[in-house]
Design a protein around this motif. Structure first.
Motif, PDB file in Angstrom:
ATOM      1  N   GLU A 113      -4.912  -7.863  16.103  1.00 29.47           N
ATOM      2  CA  GLU A 113      -6.241  -8.445  16.163  1.00 29.47           C
ATOM      3  C   GLU A 113      -7.205  -7.835  15.152  1.00 29.47           C
ATOM      4  OE1 GLU A 113      -4.643  -7.299  18.988  1.00 29.47           O
ATOM      5  OE2 GLU A 113      -3.947  -9.336  19.489  1.00 29.47           O
ATOM      6  N   GLN A 114      -6.947  -6.614  14.661  1.00 26.93           N
ATOM      7  CA  GLN A 114      -7.944  -5.902  13.864  1.00 26.93           C
ATOM      8  C   GLN A 114      -7.564  -5.667  12.402  1.00 26.93           C
ATOM      9  OE1 GLN A 114      -8.946  -2.220  15.865  1.00 26.93           O
ATOM     10  NE2 GLN A 114      -9.113  -3.228  17.859  1.00 26.93           N
ATOM     11  N   TRP A 115      -6.317  -5.885  12.033  1.00 25.68           N
ATOM     12  CA  TRP A 115      -5.879  -5.473  10.698  1.00 25.68           C
ATOM     13  C   TRP A 115      -6.687  -6.138   9.587  1.00 25.68           C
ATOM     14  CZ3 TRP A 115      -4.066  -8.687   6.879  1.00 25.68           C
ATOM     15  CH2 TRP A 115      -3.779  -9.998   7.249  1.00 25.68           C
ATOM     16  N   ALA A 116      -7.069  -7.396   9.766  1.00 26.25           N
ATOM     17  CA  ALA A 116      -7.798  -8.120   8.715  1.00 26.25           C
ATOM     18  C   ALA A 116      -9.276  -7.773   8.681  1.00 26.25           C
ATOM     19  CB  ALA A 116      -7.619  -9.623   8.900  1.00 26.25           C
ATOM     20  N   ASP A 117      -9.756  -6.998   9.679  1.00 21.34           N
ATOM     21  CA  ASP A 117     -11.161  -6.593   9.717  1.00 21.34           C
ATOM     22  C   ASP A 117     -11.444  -5.398   8.825  1.00 21.34           C
ATOM     23  OD1 ASP A 117     -11.677  -8.605  11.533  1.00 21.34           O
ATOM     24  OD2 ASP A 117     -11.358  -7.302  13.281  1.00 21.34           O
ATOM     25  N   ASP A 118     -10.406  -4.755   8.305  1.00 22.37           N
ATOM     26  CA  ASP A 118     -10.605  -3.627   7.399  1.00 22.37           C
ATOM     27  C   ASP A 118     -11.473  -4.078   6.214  1.00 22.37           C
ATOM     28  OD1 ASP A 118      -9.310  -0.787   6.554  1.00 22.37           O
ATOM     29  OD2 ASP A 118      -9.564  -2.054   4.788  1.00 22.37           O
ATOM     30  N   TRP A 132       0.846  -1.195   0.000  1.00 24.98           N
ATOM     31  CA  TRP A 132       0.000   0.000   0.000  1.00 24.98           C
ATOM     32  C   TRP A 132       0.885   1.250   0.000  1.00 24.98           C
ATOM     33  CZ3 TRP A 132      -5.433   0.393   1.960  1.00 24.98           C
ATOM     34  CH2 TRP A 132      -6.091  -0.856   1.976  1.00 24.98           C
ATOM     35  N   LEU A 133       0.336   2.341  -0.508  1.00 23.88           N
ATOM     36  CA  LEU A 133       1.031   3.620  -0.351  1.00 23.88           C
ATOM     37  C   LEU A 133       1.042   3.987   1.126  1.00 23.88           C
ATOM     38  CD1 LEU A 133      -0.352   5.789  -3.308  1.00 23.88           C
ATOM     39  CD2 LEU A 133       1.892   4.728  -3.127  1.00 23.88           C
ATOM     40  N   PRO A 134       2.143   4.538   1.629  1.00 24.47           N
ATOM     41  CA  PRO A 134       2.219   4.869   3.056  1.00 24.47           C
ATOM     42  C   PRO A 134       1.089   5.787   3.509  1.00 24.47           C
ATOM     43  CG  PRO A 134       4.385   5.009   2.052  1.00 24.47           C
ATOM     44  CD  PRO A 134       3.417   4.801   0.928  1.00 24.47           C
ATOM     45  N   GLN A 135       0.738   6.768   2.678  1.00 23.61           N
ATOM     46  CA  GLN A 135      -0.299   7.709   3.073  1.00 23.61           C
ATOM     47  C   GLN A 135      -1.688   7.078   3.138  1.00 23.61           C
ATOM     48  OE1 GLN A 135       1.684   7.855   0.391  1.00 23.61           O
ATOM     49  NE2 GLN A 135       0.769   8.970  -1.327  1.00 23.61           N
ATOM     50  N   ASP A 136      -1.840   5.885   2.572  1.00 18.81           N
ATOM     51  CA  ASP A 136      -3.132   5.195   2.614  1.00 18.81           C
ATOM     52  C   ASP A 136      -3.238   4.253   3.821  1.00 18.81           C
ATOM     53  OD1 ASP A 136      -4.052   6.456   0.320  1.00 18.81           O
ATOM     54  OD2 ASP A 136      -3.337   4.859  -1.012  1.00 18.81           O
ATOM     55  N   TRP A 137      -2.262   3.363   3.976  1.00 17.37           N
ATOM     56  CA  TRP A 137      -2.416   2.366   5.044  1.00 17.37           C
ATOM     57  C   TRP A 137      -2.220   2.944   6.428  1.00 17.37           C
ATOM     58  CZ3 TRP A 137       0.735   0.174   8.798  1.00 17.37           C
ATOM     59  CH2 TRP A 137       2.115   0.452   8.729  1.00 17.37           C
ATOM     60  N   THR A 138      -1.359   3.963   6.567  1.00 18.62           N
ATOM     61  CA  THR A 138      -1.099   4.511   7.900  1.00 18.62           C
ATOM     62  C   THR A 138      -2.274   5.296   8.471  1.00 18.62           C
ATOM     63  OG1 THR A 138      -0.034   6.451   6.886  1.00 18.62           O
ATOM     64  CG2 THR A 138       1.400   4.618   7.569  1.00 18.62           C
ATOM     65  N   SER A 151       0.819  -7.019  13.781  1.00 19.56           N
ATOM     66  CA  SER A 151       0.157  -6.949  12.486  1.00 19.56           C
ATOM     67  C   SER A 151       1.172  -7.148  11.361  1.00 19.56           C
ATOM     68  CB  SER A 151      -0.519  -5.581  12.318  1.00 19.56           C
ATOM     69  OG  SER A 151      -0.870  -5.352  10.967  1.00 19.56           O
ATOM     70  N   PRO A 152       0.840  -7.955  10.352  1.00 18.65           N
ATOM     71  CA  PRO A 152       1.771  -8.126   9.235  1.00 18.65           C
ATOM     72  C   PRO A 152       1.948  -6.849   8.427  1.00 18.65           C
ATOM     73  CG  PRO A 152      -0.331  -9.122   8.692  1.00 18.65           C
ATOM     74  CD  PRO A 152      -0.394  -8.753  10.150  1.00 18.65           C
ATOM     75  N   GLY A 177     -11.218  -9.022   0.136  1.00 23.09           N
ATOM     76  CA  GLY A 177     -10.246  -9.896  -0.514  1.00 23.09           C
ATOM     77  C   GLY A 177      -9.962 -11.167   0.261  1.00 23.09           C
ATOM     78  N   GLN A 178     -10.696 -11.388   1.351  1.00 25.97           N
ATOM     79  CA  GLN A 178     -10.505 -12.574   2.191  1.00 25.97           C
ATOM     80  C   GLN A 178      -9.038 -12.762   2.595  1.00 25.97           C
ATOM     81  OE1 GLN A 178     -12.360 -15.699  -0.269  1.00 25.97           O
ATOM     82  NE2 GLN A 178     -14.199 -15.500   0.977  1.00 25.97           N
ATOM     83  N   VAL A 179      -8.413 -11.644   2.901  1.00 26.97           N
ATOM     84  CA  VAL A 179      -6.988 -11.676   3.231  1.00 26.97           C
ATOM     85  C   VAL A 179      -6.749 -12.366   4.568  1.00 26.97           C
ATOM     86  CG1 VAL A 179      -4.905 -10.289   3.551  1.00 26.97           C
ATOM     87  CG2 VAL A 179      -6.644  -9.579   1.901  1.00 26.97           C
ATOM     88  N   GLY A 180      -7.635 -12.127   5.535  1.00 24.46           N
ATOM     89  CA  GLY A 180      -7.485 -12.755   6.839  1.00 24.46           C
ATOM     90  C   GLY A 180      -7.518 -14.266   6.763  1.00 24.46           C
ATOM     91  N   GLN A 181      -8.410 -14.788   5.911  1.00 21.14           N
ATOM     92  CA  GLN A 181      -8.504 -16.244   5.757  1.00 21.14           C
ATOM     93  C   GLN A 181      -7.222 -16.813   5.153  1.00 21.14           C
ATOM     94  OE1 GLN A 181     -10.853 -13.978   5.133  1.00 21.14           O
ATOM     95  NE2 GLN A 181     -12.894 -14.889   4.916  1.00 21.14           N
ATOM     96  N   GLN A 182      -6.641 -16.088   4.186  1.00 18.23           N
ATOM     97  CA  GLN A 182      -5.407 -16.571   3.574  1.00 18.23           C
ATOM     98  C   GLN A 182      -4.239 -16.473   4.552  1.00 18.23           C
ATOM     99  OE1 GLN A 182      -4.965 -15.490  -0.741  1.00 18.23           O
ATOM    100  NE2 GLN A 182      -6.827 -14.329  -0.378  1.00 18.23           N
TER     101      GLN A 182
END
Length: 243
Positions: free
Chosen positions: A107-112, A92-98, A177-178, A118-123
Motif C-alpha cells: 500500500e505504501q511503496w509508491a508513496d515514497d 536500486w542498490l540494496p543498501q538504498d531501497w531496503t 510490493s513490486p 517519477g509518477q511511478v505509482g500511476q504507471q
C-alpha cells in the motif's frame, strides 16, 4: 487458466532485437512452446519481445496481439546512487531501497517521494488496470484481493514481455510490493513463468505460480543461460557487471 509469462531472449538493446545467442535461445524456446500450443498469445510492442515470439508463432502458424502495456516498465526516477540523473525506477542498490520501510508495503511503496516524483505509482496502476482488463476478458474479474471466476476455463494464455514488467502483474496477483519482486527475483532471458488459477471454492479464484523463470529448455539444448539478468556474484568477478 494458465498464464505463461515469457521474458524476451538475450537482448541487443542498441538495435532493440536479439543477440546471436538470443536467437539460439529463441529457437530452443520455440521448441518448448510448440509442444504446448496455447489458446491466446500477447506480445510487447518492443522488437526484442516480438523477435522472441516470432519463431514460436511462425512454427504454429499463429499471430499474437500486440499490447502497449506489455512493454518494459518505463518509469524513471532520480535514485540516491545516481543523483541528477533519471534512471529506471525498478533497479536500486540494496543498501538504498531496503532502508525505506515503505518499500516493503503493497500500500505504501509508491508513496515514497522519489517514486512520487517519477509518477511511478500511476504507471504501475495503468499496467494493473490493463492486466485486470485482460483477465476479465478471459473470464476472471478482480474482486478485492482475489478473482471471481465468471467464466472459469482451462485456457493457456502466453505473454511475451520483459522482466520488470512481469513483476508488476505478479506483485498484483500476490498482493505485495513490486519492489520485493524487482530486487528478490531474477528471470533470465527466454525464461518462462507459469501462474495457474486455483478455484478451491466455486467462483473464487486466485493465482499460484508453479514455476518462476524456468529455463529448462536452455539446459535441454545445452545452451548456457545468459548473465544479462544478473549482477556480479562476487565484486570484481571478470566479465560480470556491477551496475
Amino acid at each position: 487458466m494458465k498464464l505463461l509469462i515469457v521474458r524476451h531472449c538475450e537482448p541487443d538493446y542498441e538495435h532493440d532485437s536479439l543477440t546471436e545467442k538470443g536467437w539460439r535461445e529463441a529457437e530452443l524456446l520455440a521448441q518448448r512452446l510448440t509442444k504446448q500450443e496455447a489458446d491466446y498469445y500477447y506480445v510487447s510492442p518492443l522488437g526484442r519481445a516480438k523477435d522472441t515470439a516470432s519463431l514460436t508463432l511462425e512454427r504454429l502458424g499463429r499471430t499474437a496481439t500486440v499490447c502497449g502495456w506489455l512493454q518494459e516498465f518505463p518509469a524513471r526516477v532520480e535514485k540516491p546512487n545516481v543523483p541528477g540523473k533519471q534512471t529506471i525506477a525498478w533497479d536500486w542498490l540494496p543498501q538504498d531501497w531496503t532502508r525505506r520501510e515503505g518499500f516493503f508495503s503493497a500500500e505504501q511503496w509508491a508513496d515514497d517521494p522519489v517514486m512520487q516524483a517519477g509518477q511511478v505509482g500511476q504507471q504501475y496502476d495503468y499496467v494493473i488496470q490493463q492486466f485486470d482488463a485482460l483477465l476479465q476478458k478471459h473470464g476472471y474479474e478482480r474482486d478485492g484481493r482475489c478473482y471471481r471466476a465468471v467464466r472459469p476455463n482451462n485456457d493457456t494464455v502466453v505473454l511475451f514481455c520483459h522482466f520488470a514488467l512481469e513483476c508488476v502483474p505478479l506483485s498484483h496477483l500476490w498482493n505485495v510490493s513490486p519492489m520485493i519482486l524487482w530486487h528478490g527475483l531474477c528471470a533470465a532471458p527466454s525464461s518462462v513463468t507459469t501462474a495457474v488459477t486455483e478455484e478451491r471454492r466455486p467462483g473464487v479464484a486466485s493465482f499460484r505460480v508453479t514455476s518462476f523463470g524456468d529455463i529448462s529448455h536452455l539446459y535441454a539444448g545445452e545452451e548456457p543461460p545468459s548473465f544479462a539478468a544478473r549482477f556480479c556474484e562476487c565484486y570484481g568477478n571478470k566479465g560480470e557487471r556491477i551496475d
